[in-house]
Design a protein around this motif. Structure first.
Motif, mmCIF file in Angstrom:
data_model
loop_
_atom_site.group_PDB
_atom_site.id
_atom_site.type_symbol
_atom_site.label_atom_id
_atom_site.label_comp_id
_atom_site.label_asym_id
_atom_site.label_seq_id
_atom_site.Cartn_x
_atom_site.Cartn_y
_atom_site.Cartn_z
ATOM 1 N N LEU A 1 0.898 -1.161 0.000
ATOM 2 C CA LEU A 1 0.000 0.000 0.000
ATOM 3 C C LEU A 1 0.932 1.205 0.000
ATOM 4 O O LEU A 1 1.588 1.486 0.991
ATOM 5 N N TYR A 2 1.009 1.884 -1.182
ATOM 6 C CA TYR A 2 2.051 2.910 -1.275
ATOM 7 C C TYR A 2 1.583 4.083 -2.113
ATOM 8 O O TYR A 2 0.728 3.934 -3.004
ATOM 9 N N ALA B 1 -5.913 2.427 -7.358
ATOM 10 C CA ALA B 1 -5.474 3.670 -6.730
ATOM 11 C C ALA B 1 -6.658 4.489 -6.231
ATOM 12 O O ALA B 1 -7.711 4.512 -6.854
ATOM 13 N N VAL B 2 -6.455 5.115 -5.074
ATOM 14 C CA VAL B 2 -7.492 5.956 -4.474
ATOM 15 C C VAL B 2 -6.833 7.232 -3.974
ATOM 16 O O VAL B 2 -5.733 7.183 -3.434
ATOM 17 N N GLU B 3 -7.503 8.371 -4.144
ATOM 18 C CA GLU B 3 -6.937 9.601 -3.602
ATOM 19 C C GLU B 3 -7.433 9.785 -2.167
ATOM 20 O O GLU B 3 -8.629 9.724 -1.903
ATOM 21 N N VAL B 4 -6.473 9.932 -1.239
ATOM 22 C CA VAL B 4 -6.846 10.019 0.174
ATOM 23 C C VAL B 4 -6.044 11.112 0.868
ATOM 24 O O VAL B 4 -4.966 11.483 0.407
ATOM 25 N N ASP C 1 -2.198 16.761 3.420
ATOM 26 C CA ASP C 1 -1.884 16.633 1.997
ATOM 27 C C ASP C 1 -2.706 15.502 1.406
ATOM 28 O O ASP C 1 -3.003 14.512 2.080
ATOM 29 N N ARG C 2 -3.067 15.615 0.152
ATOM 30 C CA ARG C 2 -3.790 14.507 -0.485
ATOM 31 C C ARG C 2 -2.822 13.739 -1.373
ATOM 32 O O ARG C 2 -2.010 14.323 -2.087
ATOM 33 N N ILE C 3 -2.864 12.410 -1.233
ATOM 34 C CA ILE C 3 -1.979 11.596 -2.058
ATOM 35 C C ILE C 3 -2.783 10.537 -2.791
ATOM 36 O O ILE C 3 -3.908 10.214 -2.410
ATOM 37 N N ASN C 4 -2.182 10.026 -3.830
ATOM 38 C CA ASN C 4 -2.804 8.971 -4.607
ATOM 39 C C ASN C 4 -2.231 7.651 -4.078
ATOM 40 O O ASN C 4 -1.061 7.351 -4.283
ATOM 41 N N LEU C 5 -3.040 6.878 -3.363
ATOM 42 C CA LEU C 5 -2.561 5.673 -2.695
ATOM 43 C C LEU C 5 -2.845 4.450 -3.563
ATOM 44 O O LEU C 5 -3.958 4.248 -4.016
ATOM 45 N N SER C 6 -1.790 3.636 -3.798
ATOM 46 C CA SER C 6 -1.969 2.429 -4.615
ATOM 47 C C SER C 6 -2.147 1.213 -3.724
ATOM 48 O O SER C 6 -1.312 0.936 -2.875
ATOM 49 N N PHE C 7 -3.247 0.493 -3.892
ATOM 50 C CA PHE C 7 -3.504 -0.756 -3.179
ATOM 51 C C PHE C 7 -3.103 -1.893 -4.103
ATOM 52 O O PHE C 7 -3.740 -2.076 -5.144
ATOM 53 N N ASP C 8 -2.047 -2.671 -3.759
ATOM 54 C CA ASP C 8 -1.695 -3.826 -4.589
ATOM 55 C C ASP C 8 -2.547 -5.011 -4.147
ATOM 56 O O ASP C 8 -2.178 -5.776 -3.267
ATOM 57 N N LEU C 9 -3.693 -5.156 -4.773
ATOM 58 C CA LEU C 9 -4.672 -6.146 -4.309
ATOM 59 C C LEU C 9 -4.216 -7.580 -4.530
ATOM 60 O O LEU C 9 -4.689 -8.502 -3.869
ATOM 61 N N SER C 10 -3.240 -7.783 -5.439
ATOM 62 C CA SER C 10 -2.762 -9.159 -5.651
ATOM 63 C C SER C 10 -2.038 -9.672 -4.402
ATOM 64 O O SER C 10 -1.905 -10.865 -4.203
ATOM 65 N N GLN C 11 -1.571 -8.749 -3.548
ATOM 66 C CA GLN C 11 -0.867 -9.144 -2.324
ATOM 67 C C GLN C 11 -1.780 -9.117 -1.108
ATOM 68 O O GLN C 11 -1.312 -9.264 0.019
ATOM 69 N N SER C 12 -3.065 -8.881 -1.331
ATOM 70 C CA SER C 12 -3.939 -8.699 -0.171
ATOM 71 C C SER C 12 -4.367 -10.032 0.431
ATOM 72 O O SER C 12 -4.197 -11.098 -0.152
ATOM 73 N N HIS C 13 -4.895 -9.944 1.641
ATOM 74 C CA HIS C 13 -5.358 -11.136 2.368
ATOM 75 C C HIS C 13 -6.807 -10.928 2.768
ATOM 76 O O HIS C 13 -7.225 -9.796 3.029
ATOM 77 N N LEU C 14 -7.554 -12.015 2.795
ATOM 78 C CA LEU C 14 -8.912 -11.943 3.328
ATOM 79 C C LEU C 14 -9.075 -13.021 4.379
ATOM 80 O O LEU C 14 -8.634 -14.156 4.199
ATOM 81 N N PHE C 15 -9.671 -12.624 5.489
ATOM 82 C CA PHE C 15 -9.935 -13.590 6.561
ATOM 83 C C PHE C 15 -11.428 -13.548 6.844
ATOM 84 O O PHE C 15 -12.046 -12.482 6.789
#
Lengths: 365, 298
Positions: free
Chosen positions: A284-285, A301-304, A341-355
């Motif tokens: 998440l970067y 990507a999401v702006e947050v 500050d607002r940044i564009n955050l990239s979620f690498d969903l291929s590395q994500s986990h679900l429980f």
């Protein structure tokens, strides 16, 4: 050298059961770390293997011997304690040679075994000192020396580095690793420090409340945590873990924000299922700062807005607000960011986990 | 008083010096001086006659004094050793107790709560040859059919005193050793188990060296105690019969007050104190050595 095997091992104090029928097989010459928060039963388990605690049920085998009812002295083990547990009235040499003296070895044998161990650990100069004249790191080395002179079947380490300062701890960690490479014996190592476990062990056993949560090589427990607890315990900074609801191919967070349902879980969840979404700060970067090559990555990507930053020099931890909660993200090649500050955050969903929210088990196959 | 203006620190310390001089230094010097005179309480003017070391010379030739001296040392040696062993066992037992340890510790201290005078009376009664509990019990059990003269026979009387002394003070050792056992870190004991020690070896190589300094503290205290032993002996036998149980301080008090020979008594007292100092030095040396050995930080 020997294997260690625990079968349905139970420990009860009165009616309180603290270790619940755990099973574990440690291979010959394997380095296994028991890790978990305090009170998880890891030290108790180690002490049962050592024979310092009576077992309440199950079996312990060292090699092909069942040692359930043997006193520690008949188990051919060595133990290194957190507080070093050196004999204060004996010199370093006497401390290291004590077990051989008790075993009735000759003076010459003891002297040469102690000299060998002292050489391995760099203690030659200190042999005539008493423990009170040594620094913490030196005491720890003597404790290890005392353990290796006997060439035991199994080494047991009970949080051996916890009393040392951070720098010394790193140094001793390296030494323990070298020592294991040199003496090539079976090691069971208890620690609450996941970094120690990750760096030292061939396999990590993660314990919680007297149960084993997951057993596996460091890489595996890091990449594929079997439960929400393991996901949160292993890795620093900790994984972002947030509750979500599966709906219409998306993950819906409590405030209504959504993320696409990661591809690898599409067939494993059903609409309406409550889940916990997990993503490591490395995955998440701020856009353009990630460590992944991008190929096959499923980046969203999401702006947050930024709520807080922790600059560490070579990287900065960015706390950004999404779905009503703070998410930790790791920014490599950091640039200065301020709260707000607002940044564009990239979620690498291929590395994500679900429980699963209820069972807390991983939904990955 | 103009012209003499002491510095404030001298002025502030002065009261302490005055009190100390009045209650310690002056009596000490006076008694030391009187040991060089033939001072008798009945003839006060004799305190002005200086006779040099004659009292001391006389003492060194006085068999009665040396017998009392020797008996005191013997009492001290036997009592200390037995109290040490018994106290050690008591402490080890109490330490093993998982429940009611507090209560046991309190009970253990009971003998210390009684005045030695009362202990003396109690044991005098128990060892009485006619009405005493001990003879009564022995006779009831059929172990003997005669009245054993506990407080009359010289060996038996010494033994009786020894028993009273040990009964009243073993707990001093037990308390100190128990304190040592409780202060002892448990890990070295566990390390010893892993290193292959049997319980006996663990005690011999790990526990004992650790509690030794505590035992030496108890020994120092008790050696001073017994070297000045007076009350129990005074009550039980009064040094008798026929001086068979005379120890230093019963002899000194008899010389000073019954015979009124204060000068001679003071000379004896100084020799006796010398004995105490000797034991104190001896045990403190051992204590320092033992402390250094275990790397104690106190």
């Amino acid at each position: 050298m020997a294997t260690v095997s625990l079968k349905n091992l139970v420990k009860k104090y009165g009616s309180l059961e603290v270790v619940h029928a755990i099973n574990l097989d440690v291979a010959d010459r394997e380095f296994v770390a028991l890790v978990g928060p305090s009170g998880c039963g890891k030290s108790t388990t180690l002490r049962m293997i050592a024979g310092l605690e009576a077992i309440s049920g199950g079996h312990i085998h060292i090699g092909d011997r069942e040692v359930n009812n043997l006193p520690p002295r008949q188990r051919n083990i060595s133990m290194v304690f957190q507080s070093y547990a050196l004999y204060p009235h004996m010199t370093v040499a006497e401390n290291m040679g004590f077990s051989l003296k008790i075993a009735g070895k000759s003076q010459d044998e003891i002297a040469s075994a102690v000299a060998d161990a002292a050489k391995t650990l760099g203690l030659e100069e200190l042999l005539e000192r008493r423990p009170s004249q040594l620094s913490g790191g030196q005491r720890q080395r003597v404790a290890m020396g005392r353990a290796i002179v006997r060439h035991p079947d199994v080494f047991l380490f009970d949080e051996p580095l916890s009393n040392l300062d951070a720098k010394l701890r790193m140094q001793m960690r390296t030494e323990i690793k070298k020592l294991h490479a040199k003496v090539q014996s079976t090691v069971i190592y208890v620690t609450h420090d996941q970094v120690e476990a990750m760096t030292l062990a061939d396999r990590i056993v993660i314990m919680r409340d007297g149960h084993i949560e997951q057993v596996g090589p460091p890489e595996e427990v890091f990449r594929r945590p079997a439960t929400r607890f393991v996901a949160g315990f292993i890795g620093s900074p900790t994984m972002n873990l947030h509750n979500a609801l599966v709906s219409d191919g998306r993950l819906v967070f409590s405030n209504g924000d959504t993320l696409p349902l990661p591809g690898q879980f599409r067939d494993r969840v059903t609409a309406g299922q409550k889940v916990i979404f997990g993503l490591r700060p490395d995955d998440l970067y701020p856009t353009g700062h990630g460590i992944h090559s991008g190929e096959a990555a499923e980046v969203h990507a999401v702006e947050v807005p930024v709520s807080l930053t922790e600059p560490l020099g070579n990287e900065t931890l960015v706390f950004a607000e999404f779905a009503g909660q703070d998410w930790i993200s790791r920014m490599l090649n950091p640039k200065t960011l301020r709260a707000g500050d607002r940044i564009n955050l990239s979620f690498d969903l291929s590395q994500s986990h679900l429980f699963d929210a209820k069972t807390e088990q991983s939904l990955r196959g | 008083m103009r012209g003499w203006k002491p510095a404030p620190h001298v002025l502030l310390l002065l009261p302490a010096f005055v009190v100390l001089a009045a209650v310690v230094v002056v009596p000490l010097l006076l008694s030391l001086y009187s040991s060089f005179t033939p001072f008798r309480l009945t003839r006060p003017e004799t305190i002005y006659t200086f006779i040099g070391f004659r009292n001391y010379l006389r003492l060194f030739a006085d068999q009665e004094f040396w017998v009392a001296f020797g008996r005191t040392v013997l009492l001290l040696t036997i009592a200390l050793n037995l109290e040490m062993v018994l106290g050690l066992f008591l402490a080890l037992l109490v330490e093993k107790a998982t429940r009611g340890q507090r209560l046991l510790r309190t009970i253990m201290m009971f003998p210390m709560m009684f005045s030695p005078i009362l202990v003396g009376f109690q044991f005098k009664f128990m060892f009485n040859d006619n009405i005493g509990l001990v003879n009564n019990a022995l006779q009831s059990l059929g172990l003997t059919d005669r009245a054993i003269p506990w407080l009359i026979d010289s060996h038996l009387a010494f033994t009786s005193i020894l028993i009273a002394e040990i009964w009243s003070s073993t707990s001093v050792f037990a308390i100190f050793i128990l304190a040592g056992l409780m202060a002892m870190p448990k890990e070295p004991l566990e390390a010893a188990k892993v290193d292959g020690c049997t319980p006996l070896q663990s005690f011999r190589y790990v526990t004992w060296p650790f509690i030794m300094p505590f035992a030496y503290i108890a020994m120092t205290i008790r050696s001073l105690d017994i070297a000045r032993a007076y009350d129990i002996v005074k009550i039980m036998t009064d040094g008798g019969p026929a001086k068979r149980t005379e120890i230093l301080w019963t002899l000194i008090s008899r010389t000073a007050y019954s015979d009124a020979r204060m000068g001679l008594a003071n000379a004896m007292a100084y020799v006796a104190i010398f004995l105490s100092i000797l034991f104190t030095i001896l045990f403190f040396r051992q204590l320092a050595k033992a402390r250094q050995q275990i790397g104690a930080e106190w």
